[in-house]
Write an enzyme that holds these catalytic residues in place. Structure first.
Site, short mmCIF file in Angstrom:
data_model
loop_
_atom_site.label_atom_id
_atom_site.label_comp_id
_atom_site.label_asym_id
_atom_site.label_seq_id
_atom_site.Cartn_x
_atom_site.Cartn_y
_atom_site.Cartn_z
N ARG A 170 0.85 -1.18 0.00
CA ARG A 170 0.00 0.00 0.00
C ARG A 170 0.89 1.24 0.00
O ARG A 170 1.87 1.32 0.75
CB ARG A 170 -0.92 0.02 1.23
CG ARG A 170 -2.02 -1.04 1.22
CD ARG A 170 -3.08 -0.73 0.18
NE ARG A 170 -4.20 -1.66 0.19
CZ ARG A 170 -4.29 -2.74 -0.57
NH1 ARG A 170 -3.29 -3.05 -1.40
NH2 ARG A 170 -5.36 -3.53 -0.50
N GLU A 228 -3.97 6.98 -6.40
CA GLU A 228 -3.98 6.24 -7.66
C GLU A 228 -5.27 6.51 -8.42
O GLU A 228 -6.32 6.69 -7.80
CB GLU A 228 -3.82 4.73 -7.39
CG GLU A 228 -2.52 4.37 -6.70
CD GLU A 228 -2.44 2.89 -6.33
OE1 GLU A 228 -3.39 2.13 -6.65
OE2 GLU A 228 -1.44 2.49 -5.73
N HIS A 284 0.04 -0.60 -9.99
CA HIS A 284 -0.69 -1.42 -9.01
C HIS A 284 -1.12 -2.75 -9.65
O HIS A 284 -2.30 -3.12 -9.63
CB HIS A 284 -1.90 -0.68 -8.46
CG HIS A 284 -2.36 -1.22 -7.14
ND1 HIS A 284 -2.95 -0.43 -6.18
CD2 HIS A 284 -2.33 -2.47 -6.60
CE1 HIS A 284 -3.26 -1.16 -5.12
NE2 HIS A 284 -2.89 -2.41 -5.35
#
Length: 336
Positions: free
Chosen positions: A247, A275, A294
């Site tokens: 994270r 994001e 990600h």
């Protein structure tokens, strides 16, 4: 129950998520044991009480709206939520999990996917593969690239793993095959468990001081937000590599940007504080960081494993067989 005494199952997946996690074979298995009601349209248009009316179980995933207390109260027959992909922390009220509701999660099925990318990130950065690729494409001299970017062996490094989560342990297993020295920091890991994993258990400060590579695998909680701030980052060795596929909020962003811009450490980053990254993001401009969108847990194979596992969980539930992926009520707020 429906009129023919078959159980009812609601599939609360968007069209995109359904295509990603459910194979035709998995859908057939689900249809063989239950009447399946599939949500259509975009999730913001779904009438959840209507979709869940009479359903004993539902299949959820990325994009599924929150099943809040009002929805659950309107759907007393619902006993199982099988979550194929994404976080469960905000999917259902924690107080509903246990006697009222069983929640299963397929997150364990992406551990291998994340672990493979983490090791790939380490290898790419240590061997400076991105430098070789960019140099050759830009006309750099063959011999100069070999001299300027000789690379380092992962097996000769000391790697610090922050968080012995499912993914952290999957990374440890892969690192052992390379022969790396592995350190772990995790307040919930006992010395006996560390011995069984073949790692040395340390506090975070000592791990940061000793490690040449640091990889993060802790959940993002109030107590772990900015776990690595300016002080902690300064403890890392000159030239150390930081890998974050967990994270973005685990690392204080301004402090990490400052260290990277100064060139003291390097990083491979799959997650960010916000994001998706805007086009003008400073993270896109840092030359000594390898960045990705990600994507650590995203592979075709892992997605299909997740969907298949949750379909199997629903089948087991309807047959009153033991479940394999049920989440303890106390873990709902700490799991990713």
């Amino acid at each position: 129950m429906t009129s023919d005494s078959r159980a009812r199952v609601a599939v609360l997946l968007s069209e995109a998520t359904r295509a990603m996690v459910l194979t035709g074979e998995a859908e057939q298995r689900l249809g063989a044991v239950a009447d399946v009601r599939q949500a259509t349209g975009t999730p913001d248009t779904w009438d959840l009480p209507a979709l869940l009316d009479g359903a004993e179980a539902c299949l959820t995933g990325w994009g599924t709206p929150r099943l809040d207390a009002e929805v659950l109260q309107a759907c007393p027959s619902l006993r199982l939520v099988a979550h194929s992909a994404g976080s469960i922390r905000n999917l259902v009220p924690q107080e509903a999990v246990g006697d009222r509701l069983i929640v299963c999660q397929a997150a364990a099925l992406i551990a291998d996917s994340v672990a493979e990318l983490v090791v790939l990130q380490m290898l790419s950065s240590l061997r400076e593969l991105h430098r070789h690729d960019q140099g050759l494409r830009n006309g750099a001299a063959w011999g100069d690239l070999r001299t300027e970017h000789p690379g380092r062996l992962l097996g000769a490094r000391t790697v610090g793993v922050v968080g012995a989560s499912r993914t952290g342990q999957a990374v440890i297993q892969l690192l052992r095959a390379f022969g790396a020295t592995i350190l772990v920091s995790d307040p919930l890991l006992s010395s006996e468990q560390a011995d069984a994993l073949g790692v040395e258990l340390l506090d975070l400060d000592d791990l940061l001081r000793r490690s040449e590579v640091v990889t993060l695998h802790a959940p993002l909680l109030p107590e772990t937000r900015n776990l690595l701030g300016a002080r902690e980052l300064r403890l890392m060795r000159d030239g150390a590599l930081l890998v974050n596929s967990a994270r973005g909020g685990l690392v204080e962003p301004d402090a990490l940007l400052a260290e990277l811009q100064a060139g003291r450490i390097t990083a491979t980053l799959d997650v960010f504080p916000s994001e998706p990254l805007p086009p003008d993001s400073e993270w896109r401009k840092v030359p000594n960081a390898i960045i990705s969108p990600h994507t650590a847990g995203h592979t075709l194979d892992s997605h299909r494993r997740q969907g298949d596992a949750m379909v199997s969980e629903i089948v087991r539930f309807l047959r009153k067989e033991p479940l394999r992926y049920a989440v303890p009520a106390a873990s709902v707020t700490v799991l990713a």
